[in-house]
Write a protein that holds these residues in place. Structure first.
Motif, PDB file in Angstrom:
ATOM      1  N   SER A  12      -8.998 -12.665  -3.978  1.00 16.21           N
ATOM      2  CA  SER A  12      -9.179 -11.647  -2.941  1.00 16.21           C
ATOM      3  C   SER A  12     -10.424 -10.806  -3.207  1.00 16.21           C
ATOM      4  CB  SER A  12      -7.946 -10.734  -2.869  1.00 16.21           C
ATOM      5  OG  SER A  12      -6.798 -11.467  -2.521  1.00 16.21           O
ATOM      6  N   PHE A  13     -11.244 -10.671  -2.187  1.00 15.33           N
ATOM      7  CA  PHE A  13     -12.418  -9.806  -2.298  1.00 15.33           C
ATOM      8  C   PHE A  13     -12.325  -8.623  -1.333  1.00 15.33           C
ATOM      9  CE2 PHE A  13     -13.909 -13.974  -3.721  1.00 15.33           C
ATOM     10  CZ  PHE A  13     -14.471 -13.642  -4.940  1.00 15.33           C
ATOM     11  N   VAL A  14     -11.487  -8.775  -0.318  1.00 12.89           N
ATOM     12  CA  VAL A  14     -11.271  -7.710   0.655  1.00 12.89           C
ATOM     13  C   VAL A  14      -9.775  -7.475   0.747  1.00 12.89           C
ATOM     14  CG1 VAL A  14     -11.559  -6.968   3.043  1.00 12.89           C
ATOM     15  CG2 VAL A  14     -13.317  -8.382   1.960  1.00 12.89           C
ATOM     16  N   ALA A  15      -9.370  -6.225   0.729  1.00 14.06           N
ATOM     17  CA  ALA A  15      -7.950  -5.892   0.779  1.00 14.06           C
ATOM     18  C   ALA A  15      -7.323  -6.378   2.082  1.00 14.06           C
ATOM     19  CB  ALA A  15      -7.754  -4.387   0.643  1.00 14.06           C
ATOM     20  N   THR A  16      -6.110  -6.872   1.977  1.00 12.69           N
ATOM     21  CA  THR A  16      -5.375  -7.314   3.154  1.00 12.69           C
ATOM     22  C   THR A  16      -4.971  -6.103   3.988  1.00 12.69           C
ATOM     23  OG1 THR A  16      -4.480  -9.168   1.886  1.00 12.69           O
ATOM     24  CG2 THR A  16      -3.366  -8.608   3.954  1.00 12.69           C
ATOM     25  N   PRO A  17      -5.288  -6.108   5.296  1.00 11.03           N
ATOM     26  CA  PRO A  17      -4.918  -4.959   6.140  1.00 11.03           C
ATOM     27  C   PRO A  17      -3.407  -4.700   6.102  1.00 11.03           C
ATOM     28  CG  PRO A  17      -6.435  -6.413   7.302  1.00 11.03           C
ATOM     29  CD  PRO A  17      -6.036  -7.135   6.046  1.00 11.03           C
ATOM     30  N   GLY A  18      -3.044  -3.448   5.946  1.00 15.13           N
ATOM     31  CA  GLY A  18      -1.638  -3.072   5.950  1.00 15.13           C
ATOM     32  C   GLY A  18      -0.899  -3.353   4.655  1.00 15.13           C
ATOM     33  N   ASN A  19      -1.617  -3.728   3.593  1.00 14.74           N
ATOM     34  CA  ASN A  19      -0.969  -4.031   2.317  1.00 14.74           C
ATOM     35  C   ASN A  19      -0.672  -2.735   1.563  1.00 14.74           C
ATOM     36  OD1 ASN A  19      -0.081  -4.996  -0.148  1.00 14.74           O
ATOM     37  ND2 ASN A  19      -2.108  -5.676  -0.817  1.00 14.74           N
ATOM     38  N   LEU A  20       0.588  -2.300   1.624  1.00 13.16           N
ATOM     39  CA  LEU A  20       0.975  -1.045   0.971  1.00 13.16           C
ATOM     40  C   LEU A  20       1.071  -1.177  -0.540  1.00 13.16           C
ATOM     41  CD1 LEU A  20       3.771   0.133   3.460  1.00 13.16           C
ATOM     42  CD2 LEU A  20       1.339   0.768   3.443  1.00 13.16           C
ATOM     43  N   TYR A  21       1.178  -2.422  -1.031  1.00 11.73           N
ATOM     44  CA  TYR A  21       1.338  -2.628  -2.472  1.00 11.73           C
ATOM     45  C   TYR A  21       0.027  -2.452  -3.240  1.00 11.73           C
ATOM     46  CZ  TYR A  21       5.934  -4.550  -1.367  1.00 11.73           C
ATOM     47  OH  TYR A  21       7.223  -4.720  -0.925  1.00 11.73           O
ATOM     48  N   LEU A  22      -1.091  -2.476  -2.539  1.00  8.81           N
ATOM     49  CA  LEU A  22      -2.374  -2.351  -3.234  1.00  8.81           C
ATOM     50  C   LEU A  22      -2.509  -0.978  -3.889  1.00  8.81           C
ATOM     51  CD1 LEU A  22      -5.052  -3.654  -3.958  1.00  8.81           C
ATOM     52  CD2 LEU A  22      -5.992  -2.795  -1.808  1.00  8.81           C
ATOM     53  N   GLU A  23      -2.143   0.059  -3.178  1.00  7.46           N
ATOM     54  CA  GLU A  23      -2.218   1.414  -3.726  1.00  7.46           C
ATOM     55  C   GLU A  23      -0.960   1.793  -4.503  1.00  7.46           C
ATOM     56  OE1 GLU A  23      -4.862   3.321  -3.767  1.00  7.46           O
ATOM     57  OE2 GLU A  23      -6.013   1.811  -2.661  1.00  7.46           O
ATOM     58  N   GLN A  24       0.155   1.111  -4.196  1.00  7.34           N
ATOM     59  CA  GLN A  24       1.425   1.410  -4.867  1.00  7.34           C
ATOM     60  C   GLN A  24       2.058   0.096  -5.342  1.00  7.34           C
ATOM     61  OE1 GLN A  24       3.876   4.589  -2.784  1.00  7.34           O
ATOM     62  NE2 GLN A  24       2.562   3.942  -1.101  1.00  7.34           N
ATOM     63  N   PRO A  25       1.506  -0.491  -6.381  1.00 13.06           N
ATOM     64  CA  PRO A  25       2.026  -1.792  -6.820  1.00 13.06           C
ATOM     65  C   PRO A  25       3.420  -1.699  -7.450  1.00 13.06           C
ATOM     66  CG  PRO A  25       0.417  -0.944  -8.384  1.00 13.06           C
ATOM     67  CD  PRO A  25       0.387  -0.019  -7.223  1.00 13.06           C
ATOM     68  N   ILE A  26       4.106  -2.813  -7.456  1.00 15.46           N
ATOM     69  CA  ILE A  26       5.344  -2.938  -8.230  1.00 15.46           C
ATOM     70  C   ILE A  26       4.928  -3.222  -9.677  1.00 15.46           C
ATOM     71  CG2 ILE A  26       7.452  -4.275  -8.578  1.00 15.46           C
ATOM     72  CD1 ILE A  26       7.321  -4.982  -5.588  1.00 15.46           C
ATOM     73  N   ILE A  27       5.456  -2.468 -10.618  1.00 18.75           N
ATOM     74  CA  ILE A  27       5.029  -2.617 -12.021  1.00 18.75           C
ATOM     75  C   ILE A  27       6.231  -2.905 -12.912  1.00 18.75           C
ATOM     76  CG2 ILE A  27       4.010  -1.429 -14.005  1.00 18.75           C
ATOM     77  CD1 ILE A  27       2.186   0.063 -12.097  1.00 18.75           C
ATOM     78  N   TRP A  28       6.092  -3.966 -13.718  1.00 22.45           N
ATOM     79  CA  TRP A  28       7.075  -4.277 -14.768  1.00 22.45           C
ATOM     80  C   TRP A  28       6.536  -3.759 -16.108  1.00 22.45           C
ATOM     81  CZ3 TRP A  28       5.987  -7.463 -10.748  1.00 22.45           C
ATOM     82  CH2 TRP A  28       7.067  -7.992 -10.011  1.00 22.45           C
TER      83      TRP A  28
END
Length: 233
Positions: free
Chosen positions: A216-232
């Motif tokens: 990925s070089f450009v963020a997917t529109p509407g991707n809420l996980y980019l700023e708030q990822p799920i973290i283990w």
């Protein structure tokens, strides 16, 4: 102890002599003592499960649950469920994907000896990251279920470098030299491994799903996980 004591008394009485013949049959004193003895509880038969032949075993994800919210913190072994739309050739498919990080283990730098440019990894410590994913949805014939790309994190939360066969041929493969369960076609479950790298003195102790891919070089529109990822972690 009661039965042993009674038997001893009877033996001594017999040694004292006497002209009367002993009565035949079971001595009621002995019979009563035997009846009072507690019965040994029946031993339940136990069947030992065979030891696993794998370094890391797959876990049971169970039925798909509600989509995991962006920003959800998880511990190793917990499952995140996300909805993904993927493309197989000209076919676009939307399905549910279960994702978990099973293990993060510091490895030996000798792992780099297999590379022609091993000297470039002189200051790095490798961490083996074992993940499990399960695709729930239709997959076109002759295609394999998609996998979601995951990214390693350092102890301070910063992004770590990594090696993965999905991104680079210069990688330890999808097993990292471990014995992992094979792909389960019946459930669409795959256990695989990639390597996180640290040259900062900090350990790799986390993994994130941010909804994007290695290419990925450009963020997917509407991707809420980019700023708030799920973290283990």
């Amino acid at each position: 102890m009661s039965a042993a004591a009674v038997a001893g008394v009877l033996l001594l009485a017999g040694c004292g002599g006497g002209t009367e013949e002993p009565e035949t049959g079971t001595d009621p004193t002995v019979a009563d003592a035997a009846a009072e003895e507690p019965e040994e509880p029946a031993q339940e038969e136990t069947t030992e499960e065979p030891e696993s032949t794998y370094d890391v075993d797959a876990i049971d994800f169970g039925d798909p649950a509600a989509v995991t919210a962006p920003g959800t913190p998880l511990t190793l072994g917990q499952v995140a469920w996300v909805e993904r739309t993927v493309t197989f050739g000209e076919t676009e498919v939307t399905g549910t994907q279960g994702i978990s990080v099973l293990q993060i283990t510091e490895s030996d730098p000798s792992l780099f000896d297999q590379y022609s440019n091993a000297d470039e990894f002189a200051d790095y410590v490798p961490y083996l990251i074992v993940t499990q994913q399960q695709w729930v949805g239709d997959v076109p014939e002759d295609e394999t279920p998609p996998s979601a790309d995951l990214f390693p994190l350092l102890a301070d939360g910063a992004d770590a470098e990594y090696l993965t066969s999905q991104f680079s041929f210069n990688s330890p493969g999808d097993e990292c030299g471990l014995e992992l369960p094979p792909f389960d076609e019946s459930t669409g479950t795959a256990v695989s491994c990639f390597v996180g790298l640290s040259n900062s003195g900090q350990p790799v102790n986390g993994v994130e799903y941010n909804g994007e891919g290695y290419y990925s070089f450009v963020a997917t529109p509407g991707n809420l996980y980019l700023e708030q990822p799920i973290i283990w972690q």
